[in-house]
Design a protein around this motif. Structure first.
Motif, PDB file in Angstrom:
ATOM      1  N   GLU A  18       0.839  -1.192   0.000  1.00 38.53           N
ATOM      2  CA  GLU A  18       0.000   0.000   0.000  1.00 38.53           C
ATOM      3  C   GLU A  18       0.882   1.253   0.000  1.00 38.53           C
ATOM      4  OE1 GLU A  18      -2.467   2.389   3.341  1.00 38.53           O
ATOM      5  OE2 GLU A  18      -2.867   0.225   3.278  1.00 38.53           O
ATOM      6  N   ILE A  19       0.864   1.966  -1.136  1.00 39.13           N
ATOM      7  CA  ILE A  19       1.671   3.172  -1.281  1.00 39.13           C
ATOM      8  C   ILE A  19       0.790   4.412  -1.319  1.00 39.13           C
ATOM      9  CG2 ILE A  19       3.388   4.344  -2.734  1.00 39.13           C
ATOM     10  CD1 ILE A  19       4.217   1.596  -3.765  1.00 39.13           C
ATOM     11  N   GLY A  20      -0.391   4.298  -1.911  1.00 35.47           N
ATOM     12  CA  GLY A  20      -1.290   5.430  -2.070  1.00 35.47           C
ATOM     13  C   GLY A  20      -1.646   6.078  -0.751  1.00 35.47           C
ATOM     14  N   THR A  21      -1.700   7.405  -0.750  1.00 38.26           N
ATOM     15  CA  THR A  21      -1.984   8.149   0.480  1.00 38.26           C
ATOM     16  C   THR A  21      -3.417   8.649   0.566  1.00 38.26           C
ATOM     17  OG1 THR A  21      -1.115  10.144  -0.593  1.00 38.26           O
ATOM     18  CG2 THR A  21       0.407   8.877   0.781  1.00 38.26           C
ATOM     19  N   ARG A  22      -4.202   8.507  -0.496  1.00 37.04           N
ATOM     20  CA  ARG A  22      -5.619   8.855  -0.391  1.00 37.04           C
ATOM     21  C   ARG A  22      -6.294   7.938   0.620  1.00 37.04           C
ATOM     22  NH1 ARG A  22      -8.560  12.167  -3.451  1.00 37.04           N
ATOM     23  NH2 ARG A  22      -7.620  13.111  -5.317  1.00 37.04           N
ATOM     24  N   LEU A  23      -7.306   8.462   1.286  1.00 33.18           N
ATOM     25  CA  LEU A  23      -8.032   7.670   2.271  1.00 33.18           C
ATOM     26  C   LEU A  23      -8.626   6.419   1.636  1.00 33.18           C
ATOM     27  CD1 LEU A  23      -9.145   7.239   5.088  1.00 33.18           C
ATOM     28  CD2 LEU A  23     -11.038   8.772   4.517  1.00 33.18           C
ATOM     29  N   ALA A  27      -8.013   2.859   3.345  1.00 35.15           N
ATOM     30  CA  ALA A  27      -9.140   2.051   3.830  1.00 35.15           C
ATOM     31  C   ALA A  27      -9.223   0.726   3.092  1.00 35.15           C
ATOM     32  CB  ALA A  27     -10.442   2.835   3.680  1.00 35.15           C
ATOM     33  N   CYS A  28      -8.917   0.724   1.794  1.00 41.20           N
ATOM     34  CA  CYS A  28      -8.919  -0.524   1.029  1.00 41.20           C
ATOM     35  C   CYS A  28      -7.853  -1.470   1.567  1.00 41.20           C
ATOM     36  CB  CYS A  28      -8.690  -0.224  -0.447  1.00 41.20           C
ATOM     37  SG  CYS A  28      -8.832  -1.667  -1.528  1.00 41.20           S
ATOM     38  N   GLY A  29      -6.657  -0.941   1.850  1.00 41.43           N
ATOM     39  CA  GLY A  29      -5.607  -1.765   2.431  1.00 41.43           C
ATOM     40  C   GLY A  29      -5.992  -2.325   3.778  1.00 41.43           C
ATOM     41  N   SER A  30      -6.665  -1.519   4.596  1.00 43.67           N
ATOM     42  CA  SER A  30      -7.094  -1.990   5.915  1.00 43.67           C
ATOM     43  C   SER A  30      -8.105  -3.123   5.800  1.00 43.67           C
ATOM     44  CB  SER A  30      -7.684  -0.827   6.719  1.00 43.67           C
ATOM     45  OG  SER A  30      -6.696   0.144   6.994  1.00 43.67           O
ATOM     46  N   LEU A  31      -9.034  -3.019   4.858  1.00 39.22           N
ATOM     47  CA  LEU A  31     -10.001  -4.099   4.653  1.00 39.22           C
ATOM     48  C   LEU A  31      -9.295  -5.390   4.238  1.00 39.22           C
ATOM     49  CD1 LEU A  31     -12.889  -2.222   2.806  1.00 39.22           C
ATOM     50  CD2 LEU A  31     -12.965  -3.181   5.118  1.00 39.22           C
ATOM     51  N   VAL A  84      -0.677  -7.471  -5.113  1.00 39.33           N
ATOM     52  CA  VAL A  84      -1.519  -6.294  -5.319  1.00 39.33           C
ATOM     53  C   VAL A  84      -0.762  -5.066  -4.846  1.00 39.33           C
ATOM     54  CG1 VAL A  84      -3.711  -5.164  -4.740  1.00 39.33           C
ATOM     55  CG2 VAL A  84      -3.616  -7.665  -4.935  1.00 39.33           C
ATOM     56  N   VAL A  85      -0.845  -3.978  -5.624  1.00 36.49           N
ATOM     57  CA  VAL A  85      -0.256  -2.707  -5.232  1.00 36.49           C
ATOM     58  C   VAL A  85      -1.364  -1.659  -5.244  1.00 36.49           C
ATOM     59  CG1 VAL A  85       1.500  -0.957  -5.705  1.00 36.49           C
ATOM     60  CG2 VAL A  85       1.959  -3.369  -6.223  1.00 36.49           C
ATOM     61  N   LEU A  86      -1.505  -0.923  -4.126  1.00 34.98           N
ATOM     62  CA  LEU A  86      -2.510   0.132  -3.991  1.00 34.98           C
ATOM     63  C   LEU A  86      -1.849   1.491  -4.172  1.00 34.98           C
ATOM     64  CD1 LEU A  86      -4.429  -1.220  -0.861  1.00 34.98           C
ATOM     65  CD2 LEU A  86      -5.141  -1.377  -3.242  1.00 34.98           C
ATOM     66  N   LEU A  87      -2.382   2.283  -5.101  1.00 35.20           N
ATOM     67  CA  LEU A  87      -1.793   3.566  -5.456  1.00 35.20           C
ATOM     68  C   LEU A  87      -2.852   4.666  -5.410  1.00 35.20           C
ATOM     69  CD1 LEU A  87       0.039   2.326  -8.684  1.00 35.20           C
ATOM     70  CD2 LEU A  87       1.113   2.687  -6.451  1.00 35.20           C
ATOM     71  N   LEU A 109      -2.440  -3.929 -10.162  1.00 38.28           N
ATOM     72  CA  LEU A 109      -2.253  -2.558  -9.697  1.00 38.28           C
ATOM     73  C   LEU A 109      -3.612  -1.888  -9.608  1.00 38.28           C
ATOM     74  CD1 LEU A 109       0.767  -1.129 -11.770  1.00 38.28           C
ATOM     75  CD2 LEU A 109       0.817  -2.122  -9.497  1.00 38.28           C
ATOM     76  N   CYS A 110      -3.941  -1.340  -8.449  1.00 35.53           N
ATOM     77  CA  CYS A 110      -5.216  -0.636  -8.273  1.00 35.53           C
ATOM     78  C   CYS A 110      -4.926   0.812  -7.919  1.00 35.53           C
ATOM     79  CB  CYS A 110      -6.059  -1.294  -7.185  1.00 35.53           C
ATOM     80  SG  CYS A 110      -7.690  -0.533  -6.967  1.00 35.53           S
ATOM     81  N   ASP A 111      -5.310   1.718  -8.815  1.00 38.61           N
ATOM     82  CA  ASP A 111      -5.074   3.149  -8.626  1.00 38.61           C
ATOM     83  C   ASP A 111      -6.396   3.811  -8.246  1.00 38.61           C
ATOM     84  OD1 ASP A 111      -3.619   5.461  -8.548  1.00 38.61           O
ATOM     85  OD2 ASP A 111      -3.629   5.802 -10.713  1.00 38.61           O
ATOM     86  N   LEU A 112      -6.432   4.435  -7.074  1.00 40.79           N
ATOM     87  CA  LEU A 112      -7.654   5.069  -6.568  1.00 40.79           C
ATOM     88  C   LEU A 112      -7.443   6.575  -6.579  1.00 40.79           C
ATOM     89  CD1 LEU A 112      -6.934   2.393  -4.424  1.00 40.79           C
ATOM     90  CD2 LEU A 112      -9.393   2.676  -4.253  1.00 40.79           C
TER      91      LEU A 112
END
Length: 721
Positions: A18-23, A27-31, A84-87, A109-112
């Motif tokens: 989890e790299i992305g800093t948007r909430l 929150a997706c990483g926490s789930l 999985v990578v969260l961005l 890769l999931c970009d939010l």
């Protein structure tokens, strides 16, 4: 029984960075961590966030300086090893670099981001609040005689997190089948537009779709009332409920008074009606009022202040509010439990918050050595088929919750069969109606499904349902707890006969609840979860205009079902998911629990419309002489982010909406067509596609009729309100 089998660790074995800093990314990483994935949170060496415990609980931590060559080597090796990578690439350059670089072919890769990677707003790094302005969330929240209102909790970020989890799980199912990963382009704006489902029908019949305060735009009694010691919600719009409410209030003369005799009359005279109910409530404590009203079976509940969420009996029972201490900052914060709950699974009582690891050997061991043998790809390869082709879903649902989950499953390629009673889903008769008597909101809620009418009190129809269940992978239901069990189709009965079926139940307070059988509506759940307390207008707690509790219930049902399918396909067993809308809604308010919510934008009147501006607006003089577009540009030049506040009609006509495919006209099997919503699940190699709307009640598709031995030419049923 292993913990995986019991359903508490559905994502065990997945590695997430989890790299992305948007909430939404956080929150997706926490789930995913709550569901058993190993999640590595990449943190900036410059300093921890104040709410670090909320972001880091249940995860591992890696502190890096993205400008340091050595740190970059460690980071990119770890990124390449992740499943999985969260961005959030619109928020910082590192995320954008990772999104665009060559990656292992198997990786997801999931970009939010705020607006996604296409359309005229692509790359615009707006905050949640400015997306609320652009997606008409603000214009549909607040008092009808007041200004648009930004929700106090970041509901669009949180909905995007859950939809992001669903998209990731769909991509993992594709990877299980093909060995190939893909990129996912999630946008807060897309999620916001999908949330307008109940407002779009008003625009389609040339009615103004805007704020209604705590009232329902088409039903009464439906409002928040001040008691002696707090606020109470009462939602009793039917004639039967009105009669019972008048009995409770000891006002029998009001039952047949011309101003209140019919549902339409009550809406036309809502101010007078609310005055009568409000005067009665004002003389009671909140607890006594709720006792009296709920005893009559009328949906009602308290509006809980945020500081009461931790002691709300059902949330305590379901362990939805936990505490965590951050060993780095020394702060103790409230953090949420996991709304995706499987029957029989252990429910955690704590989630540890990690220290940043001084020894990075674990990271390098996890990453391994890149020998160059891994195939790398850039861009997006289009794969054949959709993620859920070959998966059959049986939907036994009404109104918004299960239908929302299943229309997204249908867009992902599942064969969704909607089972309706002879009277149909109640949304089929909810106004406004088209000239042919069909309901807009039903069509919007039920795309990409086939239908069948079954009276489950009849032995032959029960046998037909058992036949369908024998071919199914999933049951999705949102009926009152116990309703299907009484008919012989509860989770225990179905899974005993068909052990491989994932059975997902979504309702107001859960099966494991201190409120068994309590009726629940979206507004009541908003009040009992902190969602209304998070938004205050002149000291009055205010519901979100969008049906946030209904939507979150459906979204968690969607994500939980996909996670359960992944677990089943990777060695686990099928589970019964017990999802409570109250849990989901409370989870979505977590950013407000520790007193760290930011100030909303300031609303300024331009010459042609209202504009939301973040920061000190004194630097933006003469706003009223400028158009909204000019004012936004002027604010941007002064370092202030801004956006026009759009109406629902504006959103429907917005080029960004068209570019993202968020509204489209699709056919029905009985030679009709409807305007429906496109899916916010933007998988770039196996796209979700909305292809059809539901036909009239009683129409049976030829293939389904042949499979079940039913006549395909059955005359559609006529609905009566």
């Amino acid at each position: 029984m292993s913990s995986r089998t019991a359903g508490s660790r559905l994502l065990e074995g997945l590695v997430v960075v989890e790299i992305g800093t948007r909430l939404a990314a956080t929150a997706c990483g926490s789930l995913m961590a709550d569901l058993g994935a190993e999640v590595v949170l990449v943190e900036d060496k410059a300093g921890p966030r104040p709410e670090r415990a909320l972001a880091a609980a249940g995860k591992r931590s890696l502190f890096v300086d993205s400008r340091d060559a050595g740190d970059r080597v460690v980071l990119f090796r770890l990124v390449d090893a992740a499943d999985v990578v969260l961005l959030s690439s619109d928020a910082n350059a590192l995320d954008s670099e990772i999104w665009s670089r060559a990656r292992p072919e198997r990786q997801i890769l999931c970009d939010l981001t705020a607006y996604g990677h296409s359309g005229p707003l692509a790359g615009t790094a707006h905050s949640e609040a400015l997306v609320q302005a652009m997606a008409a969330i603000a214009d549909t929240t607040g008092r009808p005689d007041g200004l648009p209102t930004f929700t106090g909790a970041p509901f669009i970020d949180m909905e995007t997190a859950v939809y992001g989890l669903a998209a990731i799980m769909a991509a993992t199912l594709v990877r299980l089948r093909t060995g190939i990963g893909q990129r996912i382009d999630m946008a807060l704006y897309d999620v916001g537009v999908n949330a307008l489902l109940t407002f779009i029908p008003l625009v389609l019949v040339d009615r103004h779709a805007t704020r209604a305060g705590n009232r329902h735009p088409a039903l009464a009694t439906w409002n928040a009332f001040r008691a002696l010691d707090g606020w109470v919600l009462i939602c009793g719009p039917t004639n039967v409920q009105w009669r019972k409410l008048c009995t409770v209030m000891d006002r029998p003369a009001l039952v047949d008074a011309p101003a209140f005799r019919t549902p339409s009359a009550r809406v036309d005279n809502v101010d007078l009606l609310d005055a009568h109910v409000g005067a009665w409530v004002a003389g009671l404590t909140a607890v006594r009022c709720i006792e009296l009203v709920s005893a009559q079976g009328i949906p009602c509940g308290p509006i809980l202040p945020l500081d009461a969420i931790a002691t709300e009996p059902n949330l305590v029972h379901r362990r939805m509010v936990l505490e965590a201490s951050d060993p780095l900052t020394g702060l103790k914060l409230r953090i949420p439990g996991n709304p995706i709950r499987a029957t029989g699974a252990d429910v955690p009582v704590a989630k540890p918050v990690p220290m940043p690891d001084a020894d990075r050997s674990w990271c390098l061991e996890r990453a391994g050595t890149d020998t160059g043998a891994v195939k790398r790809v850039t861009g997006d390869v289009r794969l054949s088929g959709r993620p859920l082709e070959g998966v059959r879903i049986i939907e036994i649902g009404m109104n918004t919750v299960a239908p929302l989950a299943c229309r997204q499953l249908g867009a992902l390629g599942a064969d969704v069969i909607k089972v309706e009673p002879p009277t149909g889903d109640t949304n089929r008769i909810n106004a406004p109606l088209r000239a042919d008597g069909e309901a807009y909101v039903y069509a919007l809620s039920n795309s990409d499904k086939r239908g069948i009418v079954l009276d489950l009190k009849q032995p032959s129809d029960r046998e037909t349902l058992w036949t369908l269940l024998g071919t199914a992978d999933v049951v999705m239901e949102n009926l009152k707890p116990g309703s299907l069990h009484k008919l012989g189709f509860g989770a225990q009965e179905v899974q005993q006969r068909y052990p491989s079926i994932v059975y997902c139940s979504v309702n107001g307070f859960g099966y494991d609840s201190v409120y068994p059988g309590r009726p629940a509506l979206d507004t009541v759940i908003q009040g009992m979860s902190g969602a209304m307390a998070a938004t205050q207008v002149d000291g009055v707690p205010m519901k979100a205009g969008i049906s946030i509790s209904d939507q979150l219930g459906g979204q968690f049902g969607l994500a939980g079902t996909l996670a359960a399918l992944f677990a089943r396909e990777t060695g686990g067993t099928a589970v019964h998911l017990d999802i409570a809308m109250q849990d989901c809604s409370a989870w979505a308010t977590q950013a407000c629990w520790n007193g760290q919510a930011g100030a909303p934008p300031v609303i300024v009147a331009a010459s042609d419309r209202l504009v939301a501006i973040e920061g000190d607006v004194s630097l933006v003089p003469s706003a009223s002489t400028l158009s909204a577009a000019e004012l936004v540009e002027k604010a941007r030049g002064l370092g202030r982010a801004a956006a026009p506040i759009l109406s629902v009609k504006d959103v429907m006509e917005n080029p960004q909406t068209a570019a993202r495919g968020l509204l489209k006209t699709v056919p029905t099997a009985d030679n009709n067509e409807w305007l429906v919503l496109g899916s916010p699940l933007k998988l770039l190699s196996t796209p979700a596609e909305v292809r059809s709307a539901m036909p009239r009640l009683g129409f049976v598709h030829v293939e389904l009729a042949h499979e079940l031995g039913l006549p395909a030419s059955k005359t559609p049923l006529t609905l009566r309100a």
